[in-house]
Design a protein around this motif. Sequence first.
Motif, PDB file in Angstrom:
ATOM      1  N   ARG A   1      -5.690  -6.858  -0.793  1.00 52.00           N
ATOM      2  CA  ARG A   1      -4.803  -6.744  -1.942  1.00 52.00           C
ATOM      3  C   ARG A   1      -3.540  -7.574  -1.785  1.00 52.00           C
ATOM      4  NH1 ARG A   1      -4.693  -0.793  -4.402  1.00 52.00           N
ATOM      5  NH2 ARG A   1      -4.037  -2.082  -6.150  1.00 52.00           N
ATOM      6  N   SER A   2      -3.357  -8.174  -0.620  1.00 51.31           N
ATOM      7  CA  SER A   2      -2.220  -9.059  -0.398  1.00 51.31           C
ATOM      8  C   SER A   2      -2.766 -10.408   0.061  1.00 51.31           C
ATOM      9  CB  SER A   2      -1.264  -8.472   0.649  1.00 51.31           C
ATOM     10  OG  SER A   2      -0.162  -9.322   0.858  1.00 51.31           O
TER      11      SER A   2
ATOM     12  N   ALA B   1      -7.657 -11.565  -6.399  1.00 53.77           N
ATOM     13  CA  ALA B   1      -6.623 -10.620  -6.826  1.00 53.77           C
ATOM     14  C   ALA B   1      -7.105  -9.776  -8.004  1.00 53.77           C
ATOM     15  CB  ALA B   1      -5.349 -11.372  -7.204  1.00 53.77           C
ATOM     16  N   ARG B   2      -7.841 -10.383  -8.919  1.00 56.98           N
ATOM     17  CA  ARG B   2      -8.384  -9.598 -10.037  1.00 56.98           C
ATOM     18  C   ARG B   2      -9.397  -8.579  -9.542  1.00 56.98           C
ATOM     19  NH1 ARG B   2      -8.717 -14.956 -12.234  1.00 56.98           N
ATOM     20  NH2 ARG B   2      -6.948 -15.341 -13.636  1.00 56.98           N
ATOM     21  N   HIS B   3     -10.238  -8.999  -8.613  1.00 57.47           N
ATOM     22  CA  HIS B   3     -11.270  -8.096  -8.100  1.00 57.47           C
ATOM     23  C   HIS B   3     -10.657  -6.901  -7.379  1.00 57.47           C
ATOM     24  CE1 HIS B   3     -15.223  -6.970  -6.465  1.00 57.47           C
ATOM     25  NE2 HIS B   3     -14.574  -6.718  -5.339  1.00 57.47           N
ATOM     26  N   PHE B   4      -9.650  -7.166  -6.557  1.00 60.86           N
ATOM     27  CA  PHE B   4      -9.061  -6.106  -5.731  1.00 60.86           C
ATOM     28  C   PHE B   4      -7.803  -5.502  -6.347  1.00 60.86           C
ATOM     29  CE2 PHE B   4     -11.313  -8.659  -2.455  1.00 60.86           C
ATOM     30  CZ  PHE B   4     -12.095  -7.654  -1.918  1.00 60.86           C
ATOM     31  N   GLU B   5      -7.431  -5.958  -7.547  1.00 59.85           N
ATOM     32  CA  GLU B   5      -6.163  -5.549  -8.162  1.00 59.85           C
ATOM     33  C   GLU B   5      -5.020  -5.827  -7.182  1.00 59.85           C
ATOM     34  OE1 GLU B   5      -6.527  -1.510  -9.432  1.00 59.85           O
ATOM     35  OE2 GLU B   5      -7.994  -1.973 -10.992  1.00 59.85           O
ATOM     36  N   GLY B   6      -5.035  -7.048  -6.663  1.00 63.60           N
ATOM     37  CA  GLY B   6      -4.102  -7.420  -5.606  1.00 63.60           C
ATOM     38  C   GLY B   6      -2.978  -8.310  -6.088  1.00 63.60           C
ATOM     39  N   HIS B   7      -2.236  -8.826  -5.125  1.00 61.89           N
ATOM     40  CA  HIS B   7      -1.035  -9.634  -5.351  1.00 61.89           C
ATOM     41  C   HIS B   7      -1.213 -10.975  -4.647  1.00 61.89           C
ATOM     42  CE1 HIS B   7       3.095 -11.060  -4.700  1.00 61.89           C
ATOM     43  NE2 HIS B   7       3.464 -10.278  -5.691  1.00 61.89           N
TER      44      HIS B   7
ATOM     45  N   VAL C   1      -2.372 -11.712 -12.987  1.00 62.33           N
ATOM     46  CA  VAL C   1      -2.242 -11.090 -11.669  1.00 62.33           C
ATOM     47  C   VAL C   1      -0.774 -11.141 -11.247  1.00 62.33           C
ATOM     48  CG1 VAL C   1      -4.589 -11.735 -10.960  1.00 62.33           C
ATOM     49  CG2 VAL C   1      -2.686 -13.255 -10.440  1.00 62.33           C
TER      50      VAL C   1
ATOM     51  N   ASP D   1      -3.449  -9.760   3.813  1.00 58.95           N
ATOM     52  CA  ASP D   1      -4.827  -9.389   4.143  1.00 58.95           C
ATOM     53  C   ASP D   1      -5.728 -10.605   4.297  1.00 58.95           C
ATOM     54  OD1 ASP D   1      -4.302  -6.560   3.929  1.00 58.95           O
ATOM     55  OD2 ASP D   1      -4.312  -6.809   1.754  1.00 58.95           O
TER      56      ASP D   1
END
Length: 271
Positions: free
Chosen positions: A2-3, A25-31, A82, A105
């Motif tokens: 997510r990072s 980032a879209r898949h993991f709702e990440g940044h 994102v 990550d």
Amino acid sequence: MRSILVHADNDAASEGRYQVAFDLARHFEGHVTLMIATPLQQFVSFDPFGGTYFAAEALAKAQADDLALESRLADRLAKEDVPWTIEMADGDIIGGLAGAAVLADLTIVSLPHKQHDLRQGPPMLAGDLALATPVPVLALPGAAKTMDFDAPALIAWNGSTQAAQALRAALPLPGGGRRVVLVAVGAEEEGAFSGTDALRYLSRHGIGAGLDVMDRGTAPIAERLEQEARSLDAGLIVLGAFGHGRLRETLFGGTTRDMLKNSQFPLLLAH
């Protein structure tokens, strides 16, 4: 994952890095964090008598270029759905990325071009980062515009701790239904952990994988891995980085170095 940290510069390959980062980032709702690094030491010169010269004009231009890049990236990122951050570093590229990767990550960089420009970082940037950070490094070919996460994944397996770390690092990646094949080149490469151990570990994570043990033959291991990846139509090669040590591979050659120089496939590296 997510990072997600991305090396940002003016290189033509950068768009592929950004796109893969946005997809993850879209898949993991990440940044997504984009890092612009301009090493100040490249503007310092020394003469044989111990004098030091600072190229102030060149530095000012580099800083202006970085600010212009930051502005362009901000406009580019504003169109994405994102969360993102742009960071600047004035140390060496490896140090800047490694420092930021401590709380990331995944770090995304590019593999070197055939005509590599040192302003885009050292040729072995991906390998150096894999050694310098505790997080996996995703290294994309320069021509990559995106990444097919559903394509088969080849895991280069030699039973080493590095190979095991890389295998673990690949688990969170999208594409749960993809084909996964462990490829071991030469029985003498078998280390502390067997291919059966690796298959058992993957099965506990719901991943069915196959094991292909190939004869070493006369070709370098990296070439055999690339051949197998082409036959699988793989979308990713997972590789434990510098199992024989960075210095030894620099002096005598090795699989990691050869893959970093010549791979046509995205590499996921861990040490």
